[in-house]
Design a protein around this motif. Structure first.
Motif, mmCIF file in Angstrom:
data_model
loop_
_atom_site.group_PDB
_atom_site.id
_atom_site.type_symbol
_atom_site.label_atom_id
_atom_site.label_comp_id
_atom_site.label_asym_id
_atom_site.label_seq_id
_atom_site.Cartn_x
_atom_site.Cartn_y
_atom_site.Cartn_z
ATOM 1 N N ALA A 257 9.027 -4.218 -3.833
ATOM 2 C CA ALA A 257 8.246 -3.873 -5.016
ATOM 3 C C ALA A 257 9.164 -3.863 -6.226
ATOM 4 O O ALA A 257 10.390 -3.996 -6.119
ATOM 5 C CB ALA A 257 7.580 -2.511 -4.830
ATOM 6 N N ASP A 258 8.565 -3.713 -7.402
ATOM 7 C CA ASP A 258 9.323 -3.705 -8.651
ATOM 8 C C ASP A 258 9.075 -2.372 -9.341
ATOM 9 O O ASP A 258 7.955 -2.103 -9.795
ATOM 10 C CB ASP A 258 8.878 -4.869 -9.540
ATOM 11 N N ALA A 259 10.109 -1.540 -9.430
ATOM 12 C CA ALA A 259 9.943 -0.226 -10.044
ATOM 13 C C ALA A 259 9.582 -0.330 -11.517
ATOM 14 O O ALA A 259 8.967 0.596 -12.078
ATOM 15 C CB ALA A 259 11.224 0.594 -9.865
ATOM 16 N N GLU B 4 7.574 -2.654 -12.722
ATOM 17 C CA GLU B 4 6.162 -3.068 -12.717
ATOM 18 C C GLU B 4 5.496 -2.444 -11.494
ATOM 19 O O GLU B 4 5.123 -3.146 -10.538
ATOM 20 C CB GLU B 4 6.052 -4.594 -12.665
ATOM 21 N N PRO B 5 5.335 -1.124 -11.503
ATOM 22 C CA PRO B 5 4.909 -0.442 -10.278
ATOM 23 C C PRO B 5 3.507 -0.805 -9.821
ATOM 24 O O PRO B 5 3.191 -0.657 -8.640
ATOM 25 C CB PRO B 5 5.001 1.043 -10.650
ATOM 26 N N TRP B 6 2.671 -1.285 -10.730
ATOM 27 C CA TRP B 6 1.273 -1.538 -10.353
ATOM 28 C C TRP B 6 0.996 -3.014 -10.101
ATOM 29 O O TRP B 6 -0.167 -3.437 -10.113
ATOM 30 C CB TRP B 6 0.332 -1.019 -11.434
ATOM 31 N N ALA B 7 2.019 -3.775 -9.856
ATOM 32 C CA ALA B 7 1.828 -5.202 -9.616
ATOM 33 C C ALA B 7 0.995 -5.434 -8.363
ATOM 34 O O ALA B 7 1.255 -4.854 -7.303
ATOM 35 C CB ALA B 7 3.186 -5.887 -9.476
ATOM 36 N N ALA B 8 -0.020 -6.281 -8.505
ATOM 37 C CA ALA B 8 -0.825 -6.692 -7.345
ATOM 38 C C ALA B 8 -0.291 -8.033 -6.840
ATOM 39 O O ALA B 8 0.683 -8.576 -7.370
ATOM 40 C CB ALA B 8 -2.287 -6.797 -7.738
ATOM 41 N N PHE B 9 -0.933 -8.562 -5.814
ATOM 42 C CA PHE B 9 -0.489 -9.824 -5.242
ATOM 43 C C PHE B 9 -1.016 -11.002 -6.055
ATOM 44 O O PHE B 9 -2.107 -10.935 -6.650
ATOM 45 C CB PHE B 9 -0.962 -9.959 -3.798
ATOM 46 N N ASP B 10 -0.264 -12.077 -6.059
ATOM 47 C CA ASP B 10 -0.749 -13.326 -6.629
ATOM 48 C C ASP B 10 -1.979 -13.757 -5.834
ATOM 49 O O ASP B 10 -1.936 -13.805 -4.599
ATOM 50 C CB ASP B 10 0.352 -14.384 -6.522
ATOM 51 N N MET C 245 12.976 6.547 -5.608
ATOM 52 C CA MET C 245 11.915 5.569 -5.862
ATOM 53 C C MET C 245 12.500 4.191 -6.120
ATOM 54 O O MET C 245 11.934 3.165 -5.697
ATOM 55 C CB MET C 245 11.062 6.019 -7.053
ATOM 56 N N LEU C 246 13.646 4.118 -6.812
ATOM 57 C CA LEU C 246 14.287 2.825 -7.039
ATOM 58 C C LEU C 246 14.717 2.197 -5.718
ATOM 59 O O LEU C 246 14.534 0.988 -5.495
ATOM 60 C CB LEU C 246 15.491 3.001 -7.968
ATOM 61 N N GLU C 247 15.287 3.001 -4.834
ATOM 62 C CA GLU C 247 15.693 2.498 -3.522
ATOM 63 C C GLU C 247 14.482 2.075 -2.697
ATOM 64 O O GLU C 247 14.527 1.062 -1.982
ATOM 65 C CB GLU C 247 16.486 3.580 -2.788
ATOM 66 N N VAL D 249 0.842 -1.202 0.000
ATOM 67 C CA VAL D 249 0.000 0.000 0.000
ATOM 68 C C VAL D 249 0.876 1.251 0.000
ATOM 69 O O VAL D 249 0.621 2.212 -0.739
ATOM 70 C CB VAL D 249 -0.955 0.001 1.215
ATOM 71 N N LEU D 250 1.934 1.233 0.824
ATOM 72 C CA LEU D 250 2.838 2.383 0.865
ATOM 73 C C LEU D 250 3.490 2.597 -0.498
ATOM 74 O O LEU D 250 3.583 3.732 -0.980
ATOM 75 C CB LEU D 250 3.906 2.169 1.941
ATOM 76 N N TRP D 251 3.936 1.530 -1.105
ATOM 77 C CA TRP D 251 4.565 1.656 -2.413
ATOM 78 C C TRP D 251 3.580 2.212 -3.447
ATOM 79 O O TRP D 251 3.903 3.145 -4.194
ATOM 80 C CB TRP D 251 5.105 0.305 -2.889
ATOM 81 N N LEU D 252 2.398 1.635 -3.528
ATOM 82 C CA LEU D 252 1.420 2.070 -4.529
ATOM 83 C C LEU D 252 1.027 3.536 -4.332
ATOM 84 O O LEU D 252 0.940 4.302 -5.296
ATOM 85 C CB LEU D 252 0.182 1.177 -4.471
ATOM 86 N N ALA D 253 0.770 3.922 -3.080
ATOM 87 C CA ALA D 253 0.385 5.311 -2.814
ATOM 88 C C ALA D 253 1.482 6.272 -3.245
ATOM 89 O O ALA D 253 1.221 7.326 -3.840
ATOM 90 C CB ALA D 253 0.065 5.488 -1.328
ATOM 91 N N THR D 254 2.739 5.912 -2.945
ATOM 92 C CA THR D 254 3.864 6.765 -3.321
ATOM 93 C C THR D 254 4.047 6.782 -4.833
ATOM 94 O O THR D 254 4.319 7.832 -5.432
ATOM 95 C CB THR D 254 5.153 6.268 -2.635
#
Length: 766
Positions: A361-363, A365-371, A352-354, A29-34
């Motif tokens: 997360a994968d910069a 594929e920033p919008w990757a959801a969970f399996d 953002m890469l760091e 959630v933190l990654w996606l929001a950012t």
């Protein structure tokens, strides 16, 4: 919940989520929001060069609070108002729950995309409350709780009643409207209301210099709220039990906000030097921790510990409202955390890469959801199922009659006609009256609602005895019960319009339309303007009646004379402004306005009324369709007029007196809605959605003549009528603060009397 009824069974308490899995969801959630904010500012093309903006730091401080709520605690019937600057967090969560399309994540602050702040009416994903204006999102669930209870107590079938939750930034507690709402005595009985305060101790410009928690907590407790504090996380709790731990706790508790934020920015060696100060026991404890443990310990606040948050959420007693103070860090887990200027700061591409690496997360594929088969995917699916709502089938509002059959005769003010309107409505259209609910900020009797109150009673969370019921000299009886149909609030106009907006949103929120009407002294419309406007933006449909208005309230003096409200009415989107002069015009326009409430494509209305009695015979017998279109001719010259006099509201008798003095050759037009006429002028130019037909009725080209416009308000509100036929115009109205006096003196002072009107007409025709 205290004093509550429910129409259906509430959902069971969800099972607590696995903390490891919850932590993984929290990181995503933190990654996606950012990333949502990053894409809008650093990736998407910016053709204009104007800053897009967003709030990565403000979002980060809310991530843990919201993850614990949505993925562990919320039920389908709960409604949540989200801190405006945390909108990316809400969209990230909705995406993981399958409520938001992947493509929408790239549209933050783009036209037609995700809005800058949560919006019920504009965002593509589920939003319970529109927020964005400071303090309004905090108080909206309070008024939403009243509205939802009202549906239950009046047996309007609606979805189950859940908790009304507000996620509030601590800086919002500086807003006076927040405390006006908290102080209302009825609020202390709303056990479904929960506020969660994001206590990150930073505002837009700075670190807040004084620790305000104790003062705020005492204020909430004095108002009857339960207060829960989530200050420290589990890691710090463990350290507090070790030798030197009590000193560590005392040190952190006692340090100023600014020092704590500064220590968040310190490198480990600097932190080892500055944190212990002269405390030997504390220095020894610090020495036992490696650099990573020391930095993690300093950041271990309760607002970022899901286990502590869940424990707090589940300790709420729903017999009174609750506030949870959750200590957080603005910019938590980001490189900008704790910085005093991080409010609008944006991470660089390198940062953002760091961050992607730190958050798994994968910069690329920033919008990757969970399996879906992973523990995180299963948790998201379970939360989505628990929060799924069956949207209610909307109930159509009852048809509103065109008229109520009253013959308006003799001397009558529009405020008097307004009071009589309700008695007629109950008699002639009881199914409409059943849906009407009125609201006043301690001005019900002085705005002529006394008869209505005696008929329907006052709504209250619980029944209260009227100790003056047997007093023969008491004219207005205050019978308070859950069956009442009037809300009486204290003298707080922002509370009035806040409640009005939520009562006016039940048609879209719960499928049950109400027809809310609020009364307010017209001079105070300006005070209530911003939250009133925001309520309409959020989808609320209601009627606001400003009465009495203008300098026509002559003996009251300048302190209670409204001037700019006609212009406010013209400029307010989602609303039609009316200022009828005669009782029949009020009846027709008010019925028309009621018929526009509680429906898709409907709108609100604002009425500006007066206490000046006017001879009803002066109105003549105009067609109803012209009254509802914005105005009608009161008299026509035998041939082409030399001048046209245009009046609106209480000044019509003076306009007609002036016409009589001028003799033949004068047209007189009565305006019922300057708002609609202004729309007609724009429509003639091909702008807007209105019709220009009313201009041809009132100001036909073959009768074009110089105009004198008159109203009890700022004269520019009718000055646009010069564009109807490109004729000279003299606008008369109120441009100065008033003073006490009788009506004739005050009208003469402000140059809206008959003699001034005559002089203006002669000057135009000389």
């Amino acid at each position: 919940m205290s004093g509550s009824l429910t129409t259906t069974q509430q959902s069971p308490q969800p099972a607590a989520a696995d903390l490891g899995t919850l932590r993984a969801v929290e990181r995503r959630v933190l990654w996606l929001a950012t990333a949502i904010v990053h894409h809008a500012n650093r990736v998407r093309e910016n053709r204009s060069g104007v800053k897009v903006g967003g709030h990565q730091a403000s979002s980060a401080s809310m991530v843990s609070l919201m993850t614990a709520l949505w993925f562990s605690e919320l039920r389908a019937e709960d409604r949540v108002s989200v801190k405006p600057h945390a909108s990316p967090v809400l969209h990230a969560i909705n995406y993981l729950l399958g409520r938001l399309d992947r493509s929408a994540l790239e549209t933050l602050r783009a036209f037609g995309g995700l809005q800058s702040y949560p919006s019920r009416t504009k965002d593509p994903d589920p939003v319970d409350y529109s927020t964005g204006s400071v303090g309004i999102g905090a108080t909206a669930p309070i008024w939403g709780a009243f509205a939802r209870r009202y549906l239950d107590t009046h047996r309007f079938e609606a979805p189950p009643m859940g908790r009304q939750i507000a996620l509030v930034g601590d800086a919002e507690l500086d807003e006076g409207a927040v405390w006006e709402a908290i102080a209302d005595p009825s609020v202390a009985k709303l056990g479904e209301v929960v506020w969660v305060i994001d206590l990150n101790r930073q505002s837009l410009d700075r670190v807040v210099p004084d620790i305000a928690f104790d003062r705020w907590a005492h204020m909430f407790e004095a108002a009857g709220w339960q207060t829960i504090t989530v200050k420290y996380g589990s890691r710090l709790d463990e350290l507090f039990e070790r030798p030197g731990g009590p000193e560590l706790r005392k040190r952190i508790d006692g340090m100023p906000n600014e020092e704590y934020q500064r220590l968040l920015r310190a490198e480990p060696q600097e932190l080892r030097e500055r944190l212990p100060g002269r405390g030997r026991k504390l220095a020894k404890l610090v020495a036992e921790l490696d650099d990573g443990e020391l930095r993690a310990a300093l950041r271990d606040l309760g607002g970022h510990d899901p286990a502590k948050l869940i424990e707090a959420y589940r300790s709420i007693d729903h017999d009174r409202p609750t506030v949870v103070f959750a200590y957080t860090i603005k910019g938590w887990a980001l490189p900008i955390e704790g910085h005093p200027e991080n409010h609008s700061a944006l991470l660089t591409r390198e940062q953002m890469l760091e961050l992607a690496q730190a958050l798994d997360a994968d910069a690329d594929e920033p919008w990757a959801a969970f399996d879906p088969g992973s523990p995180e995917g299963e948790l998201c699916a379970a939360a989505a199922a628990a929060l799924a709502r069956d949207e209610p089938e909307p109930v159509a509002p009852p048809p509103v009659p065109a008229e109520l059959g009253r013959v308006h005769r003799g001397q009558e003010s529009t405020q008097q006609a307004f009071g009589r309107f309700f008695a007629d409505l109950v008699r002639e259209a009881p199914e409409v009256a059943e849906r009407v609910v009125t609201v006043s900020p301690d001005v019900a009797s002085s705005t002529n609602l006394g008869g209505w109150l005696n008929k329907v009673g006052i709504w209250s969370v619980g029944d209260r005895r009227d100790w003056f019921a047997d007093d023969p000299q008491t004219l207005v009886h205050w019978h308070e019960s859950t069956a009442g149909r009037h809300f009486e609030l204290g003298i707080a106009e922002t509370n009035l319009v806040g409640l009005l907006g939520e009562l006016g949103a039940t048609w879209s929120r719960y499928g049950q339309p109400l027809l809310p009407i609020g009364t307010i002294y017209d001079p105070f419309v300006g005070r209530a303007l911003e939250p009133w406007s925001f309520g309409m933006y959020a989808g609320g449909q209601s009627i606001l009646v400003g009465t009495p208005s203008g300098v026509s309230l002559a003996p009251e003096g300048g302190a209670h004379q409204s001037i700019v409200t006609p212009s406010i009415g013209i400029g307010q989107p989602g609303c039609t402004a009316w200022e009828p002069a005669f009782g029949r015009d009020l009846e027709w326009t008010l019925l028309h306005a009621l018929g526009r409430l509680g429906r898709a494509g409907g709108e609100s209305a604002y009425f500006r009324l007066s206490t000046r009695p006017i001879d009803q015979e002066l109105a003549g017998d105009p067609p109803r369709e012209l009254v509802l279109a914005g105005g009608y001719p009161l008299s026509r010259a035998a041939g082409r007029p030399r001048v046209t006099l245009v009046g609106m509201g209480a000044v019509l008798p003076d306009v007609l007196d002036a016409a009589g003095t001028l003799g033949d050759g004068v047209d007189v037009v009565c305006v019922t809605s300057a708002d609609l006429l202004f729309r007609a002028v724009r429509a003639r130019a091909g702008l807007g959605d209105g019709s220009a037909a009313i201009l041809d009725e009132l100001f036909p080209a073959d009768r074009a003549a110089p105009l004198v416009t008159v109203l009890d308000g700022d004269p520019h509100a009718l000055a646009f009528l010069a564009a109807a036929n490109a004729t000279p115009l003299t606008p008369l109205g109120v441009t100065r603060f008033g003073q006490s006096g009788d009506l004739a003196e005050v009208y003469e002072h402000h140059e809206i009397d008959a003699e001034t009107i005559v002089g203006a007409a002669l000057d135009l025709t000389a």
